[in-house]
Write a protein that holds these residues in place. Sequence first.
Motif, PDB file in Angstrom:
ATOM      1  N   ARG A  14       0.843  -1.199   0.000  1.00 36.12           N
ATOM      2  CA  ARG A  14       0.000   0.000   0.000  1.00 36.12           C
ATOM      3  C   ARG A  14       0.884   1.258   0.000  1.00 36.12           C
ATOM      4  NH1 ARG A  14      -0.779   4.680   2.519  1.00 36.12           N
ATOM      5  NH2 ARG A  14      -0.599   3.747   4.590  1.00 36.12           N
ATOM      6  N   ASP A  15       1.502   1.602   1.122  1.00 39.04           N
ATOM      7  CA  ASP A  15       2.346   2.809   1.153  1.00 39.04           C
ATOM      8  C   ASP A  15       3.556   2.612   0.231  1.00 39.04           C
ATOM      9  OD1 ASP A  15       3.247   5.321   1.987  1.00 39.04           O
ATOM     10  OD2 ASP A  15       2.688   4.965   4.063  1.00 39.04           O
ATOM     11  N   ASN A 239       9.499   4.673   3.761  1.00 40.36           N
ATOM     12  CA  ASN A 239       9.004   4.345   5.116  1.00 40.36           C
ATOM     13  C   ASN A 239      10.127   3.702   5.920  1.00 40.36           C
ATOM     14  OD1 ASN A 239       6.555   4.375   3.316  1.00 40.36           O
ATOM     15  ND2 ASN A 239       5.531   3.884   5.218  1.00 40.36           N
TER      16      ASN A 239
HETATM   17 ZN    ZN Z   1       2.553   6.642   5.198  1.00 36.57          ZN
END
Ligand code: ZN
Length: 408
Positions: A14-15, A239
């Motif tokens: 997702r991210d 991330n």
């Molecule tokens: Zn994020």
Amino acid sequence: MEKKRIQIFDTTLRDGEQVPGCKLNTKEKVKIAKKLESLGVDVIEAGFPTSSPGDYQSVQEICKSITKAVICALSRAVEKDIEIAGVALKYANRPRIHTGIGTSNYHIRYKFNSTPEKILERAIYAVKYAKKFVEDVEFYAEDAGRTENEFLAKVCENVIKYGATVINIPDTTGYCLPEEYGNKIRFLKENVKGIDNIILSTHCHNDLGLATANSLAGVMSGAEQVECTINGIGERAGNTSLEEIVMIIKQNSHLNLFTNINTKLISSTSYLVSECTGMKVQANKAIVGINAFSHSSGIHQDGVIKKRETYESINPEDVGIDQSSIILTARSGRAALAYRYKKLGCFLNEHSLDLVYSIFLKYADEKKEITDMELKTILEKANLNKNINKVLHINTNNSSSNRRINIV
Ligand code: ZN
Ligand code: KIV
């Protein structure tokens, strides 16, 4: 003292997938999800179903293929998003809706043209609505890194009251320093009623290269879950990278923390994600970069050949790499050259090594790295190969220099 388990929430699909140019099809996503499940992640964030029909389909297919891990789908604090996420998760054994809203002044004023009171109402409504579809609801307070702690605590307390099972504190813009982020988590732990009944989660971005340090500060201050991606991919600078936080926890037993990750699968998972996304891993990336366990300078090589731990604090086998690599460059010494010849079945006496080394240096000055095939040519130049008692057989398809790291 009993060790505390830190849950690993993987958001590569997702991210991670939000990176420009990184587009995965459903088949690739399912393949990665299965690998993540064998890696031992607790939660797989499978996508943002409302964003496109393709993402919706991927979330559905992942739900059908995964049995143990929780499958999470992202939504905004918008009824339609939540509804679509709930339906996409229909086949999941353990579904979770991840819903939320921006809580910083930047988001409240400029993104929503709203007020803190109205944002709080929307947060509560989103959680209440998501509970109609699933029991497990994670709430994110977007831009929590720049949200005042008192307001953040108020939002957290209220969403817990209405059923949130997990609360995510994203440092969306990678703004916080580790101490600041750690203090934020501690503040919530100490000031939010009901916080001990839910899982508190970190979600840190890497704009200042602090994502992993901030996540570590978060778990050291009481967070129970870390959101991260393989190879640290994600929006902008990415991330927290899964391999980094997991290995930090494993290497530092005094933290009294552990994860369920089978670290021996880290390298092969990194390789799979890089292959499918087309996102190359930088050579010096911690844990999974091609140079992470490679030694090319003479002093380091000599030390590693005598005892690996002299220049390595992590055992490469722990992350699924069968051995460290000794790379031959113009900075390499005799010990490394002899070592590489020995690996090829060729034992050089002192005199032969001197001769070969002088030819090697001439080659190495012109090249970045000397391959096994070139080692054979060097022997021929030195007119030594017929005097050597062991036959040197080099398989060109499997030269150790073609792929430095052998993944087990
Ligand atoms: Zn994020
Ligand atoms: O970085 C962030 O704030 C996010 C949320 C949508 C969870 O990715």
